[in-house]
Design a protein around this motif. Structure first.
Motif, mmCIF file in Angstrom:
data_model
loop_
_atom_site.group_PDB
_atom_site.id
_atom_site.type_symbol
_atom_site.label_atom_id
_atom_site.label_comp_id
_atom_site.label_asym_id
_atom_site.label_seq_id
_atom_site.Cartn_x
_atom_site.Cartn_y
_atom_site.Cartn_z
ATOM 1 N N GLU A 16 -7.192 -8.176 -2.757
ATOM 2 C CA GLU A 16 -5.965 -8.892 -2.433
ATOM 3 C C GLU A 16 -6.087 -10.250 -3.138
ATOM 4 O O GLU A 16 -4.721 -10.533 -3.393
ATOM 5 C CB GLU A 16 -6.244 -8.254 -1.872
ATOM 6 C CG GLU A 16 -5.178 -8.801 -0.311
ATOM 7 C CD GLU A 16 -5.257 -8.987 0.873
ATOM 8 O OE1 GLU A 16 -5.411 -7.611 1.906
ATOM 9 O OE2 GLU A 16 -4.986 -9.728 1.896
ATOM 10 N N GLN A 65 -2.830 -5.157 -2.956
ATOM 11 C CA GLN A 65 -1.651 -6.019 -3.270
ATOM 12 C C GLN A 65 -1.111 -6.544 -4.875
ATOM 13 O O GLN A 65 -0.885 -7.591 -5.001
ATOM 14 C CB GLN A 65 -1.369 -7.324 -2.306
ATOM 15 C CG GLN A 65 -2.003 -7.569 -0.837
ATOM 16 C CD GLN A 65 -0.841 -6.679 -0.481
ATOM 17 O OE1 GLN A 65 0.430 -6.311 -0.247
ATOM 18 N NE2 GLN A 65 -1.040 -6.472 1.458
ATOM 19 N N ARG A 120 1.391 -9.211 -5.604
ATOM 20 C CA ARG A 120 2.133 -10.030 -4.576
ATOM 21 C C ARG A 120 1.898 -11.503 -5.645
ATOM 22 O O ARG A 120 0.949 -12.227 -6.040
ATOM 23 C CB ARG A 120 0.275 -10.291 -3.246
ATOM 24 C CG ARG A 120 1.044 -11.589 -2.903
ATOM 25 C CD ARG A 120 -0.415 -11.382 -1.627
ATOM 26 N NE ARG A 120 0.085 -10.846 -0.377
ATOM 27 C CZ ARG A 120 -0.932 -10.580 0.961
ATOM 28 N NH1 ARG A 120 -2.648 -11.338 0.187
ATOM 29 N NH2 ARG A 120 -0.642 -9.980 1.720
ATOM 30 N N HIS A 149 3.306 -3.166 -12.326
ATOM 31 C CA HIS A 149 3.911 -1.766 -12.060
ATOM 32 C C HIS A 149 3.834 -0.821 -14.048
ATOM 33 O O HIS A 149 3.222 0.040 -13.176
ATOM 34 C CB HIS A 149 5.587 -1.671 -12.018
ATOM 35 C CG HIS A 149 5.693 -2.036 -10.396
ATOM 36 N ND1 HIS A 149 6.906 -2.406 -9.772
ATOM 37 C CD2 HIS A 149 4.606 -2.991 -9.862
ATOM 38 C CE1 HIS A 149 5.855 -2.920 -8.558
ATOM 39 N NE2 HIS A 149 5.079 -3.125 -8.117
ATOM 40 N N SER A 199 -0.201 -2.097 0.013
ATOM 41 C CA SER A 199 1.131 -2.729 -0.858
ATOM 42 C C SER A 199 1.732 -3.419 0.977
ATOM 43 O O SER A 199 1.379 -2.364 1.410
ATOM 44 C CB SER A 199 1.627 -2.794 -1.844
ATOM 45 O OG SER A 199 3.061 -3.567 -2.057
ATOM 46 N N ASP A 209 5.372 -4.999 0.379
ATOM 47 C CA ASP A 209 6.254 -4.934 -0.483
ATOM 48 C C ASP A 209 6.479 -3.564 -0.084
ATOM 49 O O ASP A 209 6.378 -2.415 -1.265
ATOM 50 C CB ASP A 209 5.881 -4.910 -1.865
ATOM 51 C CG ASP A 209 7.526 -5.953 -2.319
ATOM 52 O OD1 ASP A 209 7.925 -5.222 -1.748
ATOM 53 O OD2 ASP A 209 7.858 -6.448 -3.522
ATOM 54 N N GLU A 261 8.403 -2.210 -4.142
ATOM 55 C CA GLU A 261 6.993 -1.388 -4.708
ATOM 56 C C GLU A 261 6.688 -0.707 -4.715
ATOM 57 O O GLU A 261 6.380 -0.136 -5.497
ATOM 58 C CB GLU A 261 5.875 -2.985 -4.954
ATOM 59 C CG GLU A 261 4.739 -2.157 -5.241
ATOM 60 C CD GLU A 261 3.575 -3.335 -5.323
ATOM 61 O OE1 GLU A 261 3.433 -4.796 -6.431
ATOM 62 O OE2 GLU A 261 3.229 -3.859 -4.362
#
Lengths: 514, 314
Positions: free
Chosen positions: A338, A424, A427, A438, A455, A457, A460
Motif C-alpha cells: 500500500e 492500492q 494511489r 491498470h 482498493s 477507488d 478502479e
C-alpha cells in the motif's frame, strides 16, 4: 456581479527548478463554488497554500473583498475569513473536538478559556450547517468523516466566509461524500464561497458552478460546469486523451487461494473478523473499502508479515498454518504494498538492489551479491515495464511515484507470479500512470495470475475486478459480480449494508454456480 | 516491622519527603513543559548542575538568596535557548542535542566553579534558606511539623505545580502549547506560530530546571560540589512519563519518589548494620521503575514529541 470576495492575481511560485505556480489568477464570488481541477503536481495545493499564507508567493497577490492580504501570514488569512480544510487534517487526535476547534481563537494571554461560550457557538454552527458532532469527544476516537466535519467546523468557528477544501473526498466513502457535497451546496446557498480541489471529474461536474483547470502549474482553462463535459475536462486536465483500460471477459481457472472464517487479532482487537473469500487463477477479486477497515491486515497476512489467529487458509488447495515472508516468496505470491515508499522500496538504495532484495539467494554467489546479474535483472524490468527516469544504479527515490510503482510491479510480474496481492496500486498516481498500472494488472490476469486487488477507488475496482467484496470494520461482504456493481451499490456495501448470514451465503453459491 | 511503622509515623520523615521532592517537582515541571510543546529536553541534568552552581556562586558573592534563584532560572532559560535553537530552528535530534547540553553545562559548571572558587580542603559555604513556619498551620500537631515548616522554595514549587496545571489545561496559552506538542501543523493552521511556542516552552521549562538545581545549593545544602545533582534530572524525565504529562500528577510522582528516598535513608540507620547500604539506595529506583511500568502504560504521549517542525512540510 458585485466585487468578488476573493481575487488571486498573477501568483507564481518556484520550488528549486520547478515552477509550481506560473502566473495563476482566480476570482470567486459570494455564494459560488469553484472547483480547482488538476492532476497531482499541477500546483493546486501550492496555490491554496499561498492563499492561506503557508507559503510566500514569488510574485502576485491575494485580495479579499478588495483588500490585499499580507503574504505568508496564516493568521491574517484566518482574520480575513479564509478557512482551510486540509486533505491531511490539521487536527490533534489527543485533544477534544472543542479544544481542536478553539485553539488559537482567544488571546493567548487571557487567563481562562471561555469554554461555555465556545461550546454554545460550536453547537449553533453545527446546528446551522447540519454538521453534527460531540464537542467533548476525543478527536482520535472519531471516524474520518467526523474528523473532516470537525475540520470544517473549525473554519466556520473562525467565521470563515471563504472555505477551501483540499481533496475533501479522498478519504470518504461514497455516501459520506454525497452528504458532504450536499452540505457544501447548502453553505453556498447561505452565502459562503467555496473552492474545492479535486481530480475527480464526477464530483466536480455535480457540485461546482465553475471549474478552473490547472496543468503543470499553469492555468489552462476555465469552464462553467453547465457548459462543459467530463470528457472535455479530462482532456484539459491531462493534456491529451487518456483512456483507462477495462477488463475483457474471461473464464477464471481453479481456486488458488481460499480463506474461510479467517480472523486476525492484534493488540487485543480483531482486525479481520471471520472473513471468507476465494481467489481463482486468471481473475481479479476486488476488495473495496475505505482505508483503515482491515485491508492493511489482509494484505500483511498474505504477504507473510501478519499471522492468522483462527480460520483456514488454503493455498493451491493445501491448508496453510503459518505463512512467513519466505513462504510467500517461494509460493510465487507477488505483492504491491500500500505504501510504496515505506514498504515497497528502500529509497536510498539503488534500483537494482531494490529489484533483487527479495530473491537475494538467487543473486548471490559464494555468499557475495552478484551485482552484475542483479543489474541485468533490473535492466530487464526497466525495459519491459517502461520505467523512466533511472538506470539500475540510480537510487530508487529519484523515480517519480508512477515509475517507482512500475518498477515494483515489474519486480513482481516479471516472474509470472501465480498470485498478486495489489494494495492500492494506483494511489497517488496521475492519469497516465494509472492507465499503465491498470494495463499491467490486466495483462497479468490474461496470463493466468490470480489478482487480489485491494482498493478504495470505486472506478478502479469497477474497471478491473471480476468480482467485488467490500471490507468494513474487518468484515468482508459476500462477493458480487462486477456486472451487478454500481457506484451506489458499492457505496452501500462500503457502508456495511449487505444481506447478512444465510442470505449472503446463498447468494455466493449462486454466484459461483453461474 | 515496628521499625518501619516508626519511620512512617515520624513527622521528620514527612518533612524530609517535601524537601527531597522540591527539586524533583521543579525539574519535572520544567521537563513536562518542554515536552508538552513537543521538545524532549535531556539537557535537564546539566542545566540543574549549572543552576546549582550559578545560584550558589551569586549568593557566595553577596547576592540575596532569591536573586540567586532568579539568576539560576535565567541561566536555565539561556541553556533552553541553546537547546531550542538546535532542535527547533535547526531541527536536529532532540536526544543528541539534549545530551550535548547536559555534557556541556555540567563541564562548564565545574570550570566556572574552579575559576571562581579557590581549591580548598572544605568547600566554602553560604547561609541557605531557613525553614519558614506558616503561622497557624505550623502549630498543628504532626502535620504542622511535617508539612508547614519548610523552606520558602518548597512552597513555591508546590504552588508552581498547581499554577502549571491551571495554565496547561485551563488557559488559551496552555491549549496552544498542547496543540503544538500534538500537531504543530494544526497549530499553525489556527494562526499559532509553533516555533515561537516551542522556544517559549523550552526556555520557560529550562528556567524551572535551573531553579531545581539552585534549590540543592541554596536550600537543601549550603555548598556546591560537582556531582551533587546525582541523576535527579533523569528521574525528572521518568517522572514526566509517570505523570502522563500532567502537572498535578508530576507533583504526586515527585512526592512518591521522595517518600521512597526518605524512607530508605531512615531504613539505613535502622538496618544499616545488617546489609550494605547500597541496597537501600536502590530501593527508590526499583520502586520507581515498577510505578512507571504501571502508570506509563496508560499515558498519552504528545504526538509530535521529538518531531521537528518545518513550515510547509508534512
Amino acid at each position: 456581479m458585485s466585487t468578488p470576495v476573493l481575487e488571486i492575481e498573477g501568483v507564481s511560485k518556484r520550488f528549486g527548478t520547478t515552477l509550481a505556480n506560473d502566473d495563476i489568477s482566480l476570482s470567486l464570488a459570494k455564494g459560488e463554488i469553484v472547483a480547482l481541477l488538476g492532476e497531482n503536481g499541477a500546483g493546486k495545493t501550492t496555490l491554496m497554500s499561498i492563499l492561506f499564507g503557508h507559503y510566500m508567493p514569488d510574485s502576485g497577490r491575494v485580495l479579499v473583498n478588495g483588500v490585499e492580504l499580507p503574504p505568508g501570514k496564516p493568521r491574517a488569512a484566518i482574520r480575513a475569513g479564509i478557512g482551510m480544510v486540509h486533505q491531511h487534517f490539521a487536527l490533534a487526535p489527543n485533544l477534544t473536538v472543542l479544544e481542536n476547534v478553539t485553539t488559537g481563537t482567544e488571546s493567548l494571554w487571557s487567563l481562562s478559556l471561555r469554554r461555555a461560550d465556545a461550546r454554545a457557538k460550536l453547537l449553533s454552527i453545527s446546528e446551522r450547517f447540519g454538521l453534527k458532532v460531540d464537542p467533548d469527544a476525543r478527536l482520535g476516537d472519531l471516524s474520518v468523516g467526523e474528523q473532516q466535519r470537525v475540520e470544517i467546523l473549525k473554519a466556520l468557528y473562525n467565521d470563515a466566509r471563504i472555505l477551501v477544501l483540499d481533496e475533501p473526498t479522498a478519504v470518504l466513502t461514497q455516501i459520506e461524500a454525497e452528504h458532504l457535497f450536499a452540505t457544501l451546496k447548502d453553505m453556498a446557498r447561505q452565502g459562503l464561497s467555496l473552492i474545492f480541489i479535486s481530480h475527480k471529474l464526477d464530483e466536480v461536474m455535480s457540485t461546482a458552478d465553475r471549474v478552473l483547470v490547472l496543468r503543470g502549474g499553469r492555468h489552462v482553462a476555465e469552464r462553467k460546469a453547465s457548459e462543459t463535459s467530463k470528457a472535455e475536462l479530462a482532456e484539459l486536465m491531462v493534456g491529451r486523451t487518456v483512456e483507462r483500460p477495462v477488463r475483457e471477459a474471461s473464464t477464471p481457472g481453479e481456486i488458488v487461494l481460499e480463506a474461510a472464517g479467517l480472523t486476525v487479532r492484534t493488540g487485543g482487537v480483531d482486525r479481520l473478523k471471520a472473513v471468507d473469500f476465494r481467489l481463482r487463477a486468471g481473475e481479479i477479486l476486488g476488495i473495496i473499502g475505505v482505508s483503515g477497515n482491515g485491508q492493511a491486515v489482509l494484505a500483511q497476512l498474505l504477504s507473510g508479515t501478519a499471522q492468522k489467529t483462527s480460520g483456514d487458509i488454503l493455498l493451491f488447495g493445501e491448508p496453510v498454518d503459518t505463512l512467513s515472508v519466505a513462504d510467500v516468496v517461494s509460493a510465487g505470491i507477488g505483492r504491491i504494498p500500500e505504501d510504496r515508499n515505506r514498504e515497497g522500496a528502500i529509497g536510498e538504495m539503488a534500483i537494482w538492489e531494490n529489484a533483487v532484495l527479495e530473491r537475494l539467494s538467487r543473486f548471490s554467489r559464494h555468499g557475495l551479491v552478484d551485482r552484475r546479474a542483479g543489474m541485468a535483472f533490473s535492466q530487464r524490468i526497466i525495459d519491459a515495464f517502461d520505467v523512466r527516469g533511472g538506470t539500475p544504479g540510480s537510487r530508487i527515490r529519484l523515480l517519480s511515484g508512477g515509475n517507482m510503482q512500475k518498477l515494483i510491479l515489474g519486480r513482481n510480474l516479471i516472474e509470472r507470479p501465480r498470485i498478486l496481492v495489489a494494495a492500492q496500486p494506483a494511489r497517488g498516481l496521475d492519469e497516465g500512470a494509472v492507465a499503465s498500472v491498470h494495463e499491467r494488472i490486466l495483462e497479468a490476469r490474461r496470463q493466468g495470475t490470480a489478482v487480489l486487488l485491494i482498493s478504495e477507488d470505486l472506478d478502479e475496482v469497477m474497471a478491473l475486478a471480476d468480482r467485488i467484496q467490500a471490507i468494513v470494520g474487518g468484515r468482508l461482504s459476500p462477493p458480487i459480480p462486477a456486472d451487478e456493481a454500481s457506484a451506489r451499490r458499492l457505496g452501500l456495501m462500503m457502508a456495511g449494508e449487505w444481506p447478512d448470514g444465510e442470505a449472503a451465503t446463498r447468494q455466493e453459491e449462486v454466484n459461483h454456480a453461474v | 516491622m515496628s521499625a518501619i511503622v516508626d519511620i512512617i509515623a515520624s513527622a521528620g520523615l514527612w518533612a524530609a519527603v517535601l524537601r527531597i521532592a522540591t527539586p524533583l517537582i521543579l525539574g519535572t515541571l520544567g521537563a513536562l513543559l518542554c515536552e508538552r510543546s513537543g521538545v524532549l529536553n535531556l539537557g535537564i541534568e546539566g542545566i540543574m548542575t549549572f543552576g546549582a552552581m550559578i545560584g550558589w556562586l551569586a549568593v557566595y558573592h553577596g547576592a540575596d538568596l532569591w536573586t540567586g534563584f532568579a539568576i539560576a532560572a535565567l541561566a536555565g532559560a539561556l541553556f533552553g535557548l541553546l537547546h531550542a535553537g538546535l532542535t527547533v530552528t535547526l531541527g536536529l535530534s532532540q536526544h543528541v542535542s539534549g545530551l550535548g547540553v547536559t555534557l556541556f553545562a555540567s563541564s562548564f559548571s565545574y570550570y566556572v566553579f574552579r575559576l571562581a572558587v579557590p581549591v580548598a580542603g572544605t568547600p566554602p559555604t553560604i547561609t541557605p534558606f531557613q525553614p519558614l513556619a506558616i503561622p497557624g498551620l505550623s502549630d498543628l500537631p504532626f502535620v504542622g511539623q511535617a508539612f508547614f515548616t519548610q523552606t520558602p522554595p518548597t512552597y513555591v514549587a508546590i504552588l508552581l505545580a498547581l499554577f502549571l496545571a491551571y495554565l496547561v489545561f485551563r488557559t488559551p496559552l496552555g491549549l496552544a502549547i498542547r496543540m503544538t506538542g500534538e500537531n504543530p501543523h494544526a497549530a499553525e493552521a489556527q494562526g499559532i506560530n509553533p516555533m515561537v511556542v516551542r522556544y517559549g516552552a523550552v526556555m520557560a521549562g529550562s528556567a524551572l530546571m535551573g531553579m531545581a538545581g539552585a534549590f540543592l545549593t541554596l536550600s537543601a545544602f549550603n555548598s556546591f560540589f560537582p556531582t551533587m545533582v546525582q541523576g535527579r534530572g533523569w528521574i525528572c524525565i521518568a517522572l514526566v512519563v509517570f505523570a502522563s504529562w500532567r502537572p498535578e500528577r508530576a507533583l504526586l510522582g515527585a512526592l512518591l519518589f521522595a517518600f521512597f528516598d526518605g524512607f530508605q535513608l531512615r531504613l539505613q540507620t535502622v538496618l544499616g548494620g545488617a546489609v550494605p547500604y547500597q541496597l537501600f539506595l536502590m530501593i527508590p529506583y526499583i520502586l520507581s521503575i515498577a510505578a512507571l511500568a504501571v502508570m506509563a502504560r496508560r499515558a498519552r504521549v504528545p504526538q509530535a514529541l521529538m518531531q521537528p517542525y518545518r513550515r510547509g512540510e508534512r
